[in-house]
Design an enzyme around this catalytic site. Structure first.
Site, PDB file in Angstrom:
ATOM      1  N   THR A 145     -34.331-100.677 -19.440  1.00 14.49           N
ATOM      2  CA  THR A 145     -32.912-101.038 -19.370  1.00 14.49           C
ATOM      3  C   THR A 145     -32.139-100.030 -20.227  1.00 14.49           C
ATOM      4  OG1 THR A 145     -33.304-102.727 -21.079  1.00 14.49           O
ATOM      5  CG2 THR A 145     -33.197-103.477 -18.796  1.00 14.49           C
ATOM      6  N   LYS A 171     -41.289-102.187 -22.398  1.00 14.68           N
ATOM      7  CA  LYS A 171     -39.890-101.805 -22.499  1.00 14.68           C
ATOM      8  C   LYS A 171     -39.243-102.610 -23.613  1.00 14.68           C
ATOM      9  CE  LYS A 171     -36.544-103.638 -21.190  1.00 14.68           C
ATOM     10  NZ  LYS A 171     -35.504-104.554 -21.800  1.00 14.68           N
ATOM     11  N   THR A 182     -37.134-108.548 -27.951  1.00 15.76           N
ATOM     12  CA  THR A 182     -36.656-108.505 -26.576  1.00 15.76           C
ATOM     13  C   THR A 182     -37.379-107.410 -25.852  1.00 15.76           C
ATOM     14  OG1 THR A 182     -34.525-109.263 -27.143  1.00 15.76           O
ATOM     15  CG2 THR A 182     -34.686-108.163 -25.088  1.00 15.76           C
ATOM     16  N   GLU A 268     -31.600 -99.388 -30.178  1.00 19.17           N
ATOM     17  CA  GLU A 268     -30.290 -98.895 -29.747  1.00 19.17           C
ATOM     18  C   GLU A 268     -29.538 -98.278 -30.929  1.00 19.17           C
ATOM     19  OE1 GLU A 268     -29.963-102.116 -26.123  1.00 19.17           O
ATOM     20  OE2 GLU A 268     -29.094-102.584 -28.069  1.00 19.17           O
ATOM     21  N   ASN A 391     -24.020-101.642 -27.122  1.00 15.36           N
ATOM     22  CA  ASN A 391     -23.902-103.060 -26.810  1.00 15.36           C
ATOM     23  C   ASN A 391     -22.497-103.471 -26.410  1.00 15.36           C
ATOM     24  OD1 ASN A 391     -26.598-104.544 -27.296  1.00 15.36           O
ATOM     25  ND2 ASN A 391     -26.460-103.028 -28.933  1.00 15.36           N
ATOM     26  N   THR A 396     -21.045-102.932 -18.470  1.00 17.83           N
ATOM     27  CA  THR A 396     -20.101-102.137 -17.679  1.00 17.83           C
ATOM     28  C   THR A 396     -20.732-100.846 -17.200  1.00 17.83           C
ATOM     29  OG1 THR A 396     -19.248-101.133 -19.691  1.00 17.83           O
ATOM     30  CG2 THR A 396     -18.101-103.070 -18.857  1.00 17.83           C
TER      31      THR A 396
END
Length: 396
Positions: A145, A171, A182, A268, A391, A396
C-alpha cells in the site's frame, strides 16, 4: 531459495479506481494441502477476511490464500463478509480445490465496499491462467500500500537429512503498533508440521518479532500472519517438544525479525531504525512495558529524527510507563556511548558523541534500570515531517 510445491499469481484488478497499472491482487497456492496456522490483530474492530480465515483454519489446513491491496474490507458489515467469502469461493473454483482450504486477506482503506465486479474476474484469471512457480518479489509488490519497498526473505534449516525452506512475504509501513502491527505476512514452508506445532511456532515467532515493532502507535483492523507448511521437503514431521521444533521456531523467528525491522525501516516518513533495549528490570514484563513506552513516545521519536540526544524524554517515558524504576539508579546508553549514570547526566563530550550515534540509520538505545534481571526490546522508527504528508493524503 524457495520452498517446494508453491505457486503464485498476481494481477491488476483496479481495486482503487485510479490504479490501472500496478498489480493489486495476489494468489499463493500449494500443490498439496498444507498444515495452516495464523495470528491476527487484537483490534476489536477487525476486517471480514479475518473471520473467513478463522473459518477456513478451523481444521488446521490450508492450500491457498487470495489477497487484495487498496481496500481493507473492514467496517463493511454483512456485505463485506459476503464479499470475503465470495473471494474464497471464486479462488477455490479457479484452483479446483476445497473452498475451506482457501484463506483471504485484504489491506487498504477502511470502510469502503470491495469492487467485486473487478475482483471476481481478476481472481478467475489468476487461478485459471496465471499460476506460475512461486515468486515472492512479485507477490510482495502486489500487496503493497504505502510501502516504499518490497519485503520478503527466506531461510533454510536441516530437519533429519533434508533441507527445509521457509519463505515469507510481508507488507507494512504505517499504523504499526502491536499487537500486531498493521501488516500482512504470508509464510510458506516445505516443512512437515503438526497443527499444534505450526500454530505454536508461528505465535512464538510473531511475539518476538511483529509484536515488538512500532512506528506510530496505531493498530490496524486487518493484521494477519499466516503459515502454510506442505511437507514436500520430505523431512520428518515436526511436533512440539522436539529439538526440530526449537530449530524451526528459531529460524522462523529470525526471518520474521528481519521482516519486522524492514517494516520499521519503511515506516511512513521513517529515516531511522531504533532498537530499544531495557534491561535490569524487576522482570521481563516490566522491561517490555518500559521499552514500548519509549518506542511509542512521540517526543522521543521526534528527538531521534532531529538527532537530539534528549535523554530526559527517554527517562520520562520509562517513568510513566508503569514499570518499576528508581530515578537515582538507572543508566542510559546510545550504542556504546553512556550518557547517564545513576540517573545523572555525564559531563564532557558525551552528548556530542551521543548526537553522532543518532545520525546513523540504525542504532540502539539501552536503558538499564539496575533493579533485576528482566530484559525486553522494541524496534521503532523515528517520526518526521513526511509521516504527516503520507497520512494526510492517504485516501486521495
Amino acid at each position: 531459495m524457495l520452498p517446494k510445491g508453491f505457486f503464485s499469481a498476481t494481477t491488476c484488478a483496479s481495486v482503487k479506481p485510479n490504479n490501472t497499472t500496478r498489480d493489486d491482487m495476489a494468489l499463493i497456492f500449494s500443490k498439496v494441502p498444507a498444515t495452516g496456522a495464523a495470528v491476527y490483530t487484537t483490534n476489536k474492530v477487525f476486517a471480514a477476511p479475518i473471520t473467513v480465515c478463522r473459518e477456513s483454519l478451523s481444521d488446521g489446513r490450508a492450500q491457498a490464500i487470495v489477497v487484495n491491496s487498496g481496500n481493507a474490507n473492514a467496517a463493511t458489515g454483512s456485505q463485506g463478509l459476503q464479499d470475503a467469502r465470495m473471494m474464497r469461493r471464486i479462488a477455490s473454483e479457479a484452483l479446483q480445490i476445497n473452498e475451506l482450504d482457501v484463506l483471504v486477506a485484504s489491506t487498504g482503506v477502511i470502510g469502503l465496499p470491495l469492487p467485486m465486479d473487478r475482483m471476481v474476474p481478476a481472481i478467475h484469471t489468476m487461478g485459471a491462467s496465471k499460476i506460475a512457480p512461486y515468486d515472492p518479489l512479485v507477490v510482495a509488490q502486489a500487496i503493497r500500500t504505502t510501502d516504499l519497498f518490497e519485503k520478503h526473505g527466506a531461510t533454510s534449516l536441516q530437519v533429519g537429512n533434508k533441507e527445509v525452506i521457509i519463505n515469507a512475504v510481508c507488507k507494512g509501513a504505517g499504523m504499526i503498533c502491536p499487537n500486531m502491527a498493521t501488516m500482512l505476512c504470508f509464510v510458506q514452508s516445505d516443512a512437515a508440521l503438526t497443527k499444534a506445532a505450526a500454530q505454536s511456532a508461528l505465535q512464538t515467532a510473531v511475539h518476538r518479532s511483529f509484536n515488538r515493532i512500532l512506528v506510530d502507535g496505531d493498530m490496524s483492523t486487518n493484521d494477519t500472519v499466516t503459515l502454510m507448511a506442505n511437507g514436500l521437503s520430505g523431512a520428518p514431521t515436526i511436533d512440539i517438544g522436539t529439538p526440530e521444533y526449537t530449530i524451526f521456531t528459531e529460524a522462523l523467528t529470525a526471518l520474521l525479525v528481519k521482516l519486522g525491522k524492514d517494516i520499521v525501516r519503511d515506516g511512513e516518513g521513517s529515516t531511522k531504525v531504533v532498537n530499544i533495549i531495557v534491561q535490569g528490570a524487576v522482570n521481563d514484563d516490566d522491561a517490555q512495558i518500559a521499552a514500548k513506552s519509549i518506542a511509542n513516545s512521540n517526543l522521543c521519536k521526534t528527538a531521534f529524527f532531529g538527532c537530539d540526544p534528549n535523554w530526559g524524554r527517554i527517562a520520562a517515558a520509562v517513568g510513566y510507563s508503569g514499570a518499576q524504576i528508581d530515578q537515582n539508579s538507572f543508566d542510559l546508553f546510545f550504542d556504546q556511548v553512556q550518557i547517564v549514570r545513576q540517573g545523572v547526566a555525564l559531563s564532557g563530550d558525551t552528548e556530542q558523541r551521543a548526537a553522532e550515534v543518532l545520525q546513523k540509520e540504525e542504532f540502539t538505545i539501552r536503558f538499564d534500570l539496575n533493579l533485576g534481571d528482566g530484559i525486553g526490546n522494541y524496534w521503532c522508527s523515528d517520526l518526521g515531517y513526511e509521516y504527516v504528508k503520507v497520512n494526510a493524503d492517504y485516501r486521495t
